[in-house]
Write an enzyme that holds these catalytic residues in place. Structure first.
Site, PDB file in Angstrom:
ATOM      1  N   SER A 346      50.889 -66.900 -17.606  1.00  0.00           N
ATOM      2  CA  SER A 346      49.950 -67.856 -18.193  1.00  0.00           C
ATOM      3  C   SER A 346      48.725 -67.125 -18.757  1.00  0.00           C
ATOM      4  CB  SER A 346      49.569 -68.902 -17.143  1.00  0.00           C
ATOM      5  OG  SER A 346      48.912 -69.988 -17.731  1.00  0.00           O
ATOM      6  N   ASP A 403      58.372 -75.445 -21.512  1.00  0.00           N
ATOM      7  CA  ASP A 403      56.995 -75.108 -21.146  1.00  0.00           C
ATOM      8  C   ASP A 403      56.063 -75.295 -22.344  1.00  0.00           C
ATOM      9  OD1 ASP A 403      54.665 -74.150 -20.098  1.00  0.00           O
ATOM     10  OD2 ASP A 403      55.415 -72.129 -19.667  1.00  0.00           O
ATOM     11  N   HIS A 469      56.046 -74.844 -16.040  1.00  0.00           N
ATOM     12  CA  HIS A 469      55.147 -73.695 -16.223  1.00  0.00           C
ATOM     13  C   HIS A 469      54.998 -72.873 -14.951  1.00  0.00           C
ATOM     14  CE1 HIS A 469      52.097 -71.356 -18.244  1.00  0.00           C
ATOM     15  NE2 HIS A 469      51.204 -71.627 -17.317  1.00  0.00           N
TER      16      HIS A 469
END
Length: 537
Positions: A346, A403, A469
């Site tokens: 991320s 995602d 995610h």
């Protein structure tokens, strides 16, 4: 009989059909009877005399094994009985009974599910849910091909189908990121008055040792009165936070296996309020340095660059810390074959690209650099992507098709569509002009490995945004990935224990109910956070 049929495959209903023999006994072709064996078509027509009492006792014993409270594997599984085919090519159902001839397994899909939860499958599920029964893919020697696995050829020929050695390495680097998450959440607060003490990092690979903790600092702050609204959560508004670490392989056997001494830079995802604020500052800004005529002016997201370059009150910037530590390690191990692996999830995946760019720019004679990013957003424009490529920085992006974070920031244009448009001369000129002038003209970097939540047999196909995610979900999908046109591999090694803990509501009901029935101890050891808040928050 109908009650039993609800839990057993329909194509085995005929095992309860008794065939009368000339002696008054019964002959069974039962799958529950461990003494029974499959036979050829001709031998099936012969009658076998069996004692009614002993046969019934054997059936009850095997039925108890199959339907008992504790799953037991029935040994000596019967061979598959070949179905008789008539002269016209149709299946011959004579002598099979009414239910056997209906082929109910195609009519009632529940029977297929029941078959999947046979004792053998239950035992496998028990192993996958057990923290003590974790298996790993083989750790083979990479010495002769380490540069290839490190991305020298952009992982050509290793991704589809996925090479088992590369899968093993990707999961290992993903677990390094989990260690960065654990390090932060075990003690997230930092003193505003003094420099932080060295933090303990529970590395998943004991052949590595941590050499430096890394901190990221936001260039913006929140008023002090915000902390009074949530006592005990003041770390959420602190400007500087531990975001990762540098580790180096120190085990000679592992160095020999990998063919070089590996230096890992591991970076976690978003955790504090100010990191979220920086994520939202999505205008492109110029990267320090001169404009290159071959790829234009490199630009990156304002918030990411801020977290990378800002110096804290008692800690250096992330950029300065990494460059200084890598220079020290290169000098320390001068003369050895080295590699640098930057890995992040991320926000950490975004910062990993900036770290790799800094190292390739400011470190003399830098070793080969590879970036493994999980669920990373777009970071910069096409000029930035070309700059990284020109410096021989290799990037492997692991992307979940479901995602949303991998599609931001910037305009929602898929890389596939962008590639097709650029094949047109006119469209290419227009897009190049937009790349240099639009404040949201983002582009992804490197080679992509695409996985998909819908391919997992354990996760719901409509899993929520947080699950798609989640880092553990990513590692689960990578562990099961075979190829883009193949289903989830049946011999996946990764334990489901952490996935059940983190994403219980996104697991298929069949497996969560079976997990509860197995009465396994799945207590949470450490609070594991993802970049996105969980549905319960």
């Amino acid at each position: 009989m109908m009650q039993i049929g609800a839990t057993l495959p329909a194509n085995n209903f005929n095992m309860f059909q008794a065939r009368s023999s000339t002696t008054g006994g019964f002959s069974y072709g039962s799958l529950l009877n461990t003494s029974a064996r499959g036979c050829s078509t001709k031998s099936m027509m012969k009658t076998t005399t069996v004692s009614t009492t002993s046969s019934t006792r054997q059936h009850l014993s095997n039925l108890d094994k199959l339907l008992g409270t504790e799953p037991k594997v029935i040994l000596n599984e019967p061979e598959v009985v070949q179905e008789e085919i008539s002269d016209n090519g149709a299946l011959d159902n004579r002598g099979k009974g009414l239910l056997g001839g209906l082929n109910l397994s195609q009519i009632w899909p529940e029977n297929k599910v029941a078959e999947e939860m046979s004792p053998r499958h239950l035992n496998r599920l028990r192993r996958l849910l057990s923290k003590n029964g974790i298996e790993y893919s083989p750790r083979n020697s990479l010495a002769s091909r380490w540069r290839e696995y490190h991305g020298s050829n952009n992982w050509s020929g290793l991704l589809d189908p996925l090479d088992e050695n590369l899968r093993r390495e990707m999961i290992r680097y993903g677990e390094f990121i989990q260690a960065a998450y654990h390090c932060f959440h075990s003690d997230p607060a930092m003193s505003a008055d003094e420099s932080p003490s060295p933090r303990h990092v529970a590395l998943p690979d004991k052949s590595y040792r941590v050499t430096k903790n890394l901190y990221a600092t936001s260039s913006v702050g929140l008023p002090k009165w915000v902390d009074k609204l949530a006592p005990g959560l003041d770390w959420m508004s602190q400007r500087s936070s531990c975001i990762g670490y540098v580790a180096v392989c120190d085990d000679q056997r592992e160095i020999s296996r990998m063919g070089r001494r590996d230096i890992v830079i591991s970076l976690r995802g978003t955790a504090t309020c100010l990191e979220w604020v920086e994520n939202m500052r999505d205008l492109l800004v110029q990267v320090p340095g001169e404009k290159n005529p071959s790829y234009g002016q490199p630009k990156v997201e304002c918030g990411f660059l801020s977290l990378h370059k800002t110096t804290g009150a008692h800690v250096p910037s992330l950029a300065d810390s990494v460059v200084e530590e890598i220079k020290r390690l290169i000098e320390l191990y001068k003369g050895e074959t080295l590699s640098i692996t930057v890995t992040g999830h991320s926000l950490g995946a975004a910062l990993a690209l900036l770290v790799a760019d800094d190292l390739s720019t400011h470190v003399k004679d830098v070793p080969p650099i590879a970036v493994y990013s999980f669920g990373g957003p777009r970071v910069g424009n096409r000029g930035f992507a070309k700059r990284l490529s020109s410096k021989n920085v290799k990037v492997l992006r692991i992307v979940n098709s479901q995602d949303l974070i991998t599609r931001v920031p910037g305009m929602f244009v898929s890389e596939e569509l962008d590639k097709k448009l650029r094949e047109s001369c006119v469209a290419n000129k227009v897009l190049n002009m937009l790349d240099n002038n639009m404040p949201w003209a983002y582009a992804h970097v490197g080679t992509e490995l695409r996985v998909d939540t819908k391919k997992s047999p354990y996760l719901k196909p409509d899993a929520d945004v947080a699950c798609c995610h989640d880092l553990e979900a990513y590692l689960h999908l990578v562990d099961g990935f075979l190829a883009s046109n193949c289903p989830f591999r049946a011999n996946a090694k990764r334990s489901l224990a952490k996935l059940v803990l983190e994403q219980n509501t996104n697991m298929k009901k069949l497996y969560t109910s079976k997990a509860q029935g197995l009465k396994l101890n799945l207590e949470r050891d450490i609070q594991m956070s993802t970049c996105l808040p969980s549905p319960s928050q």
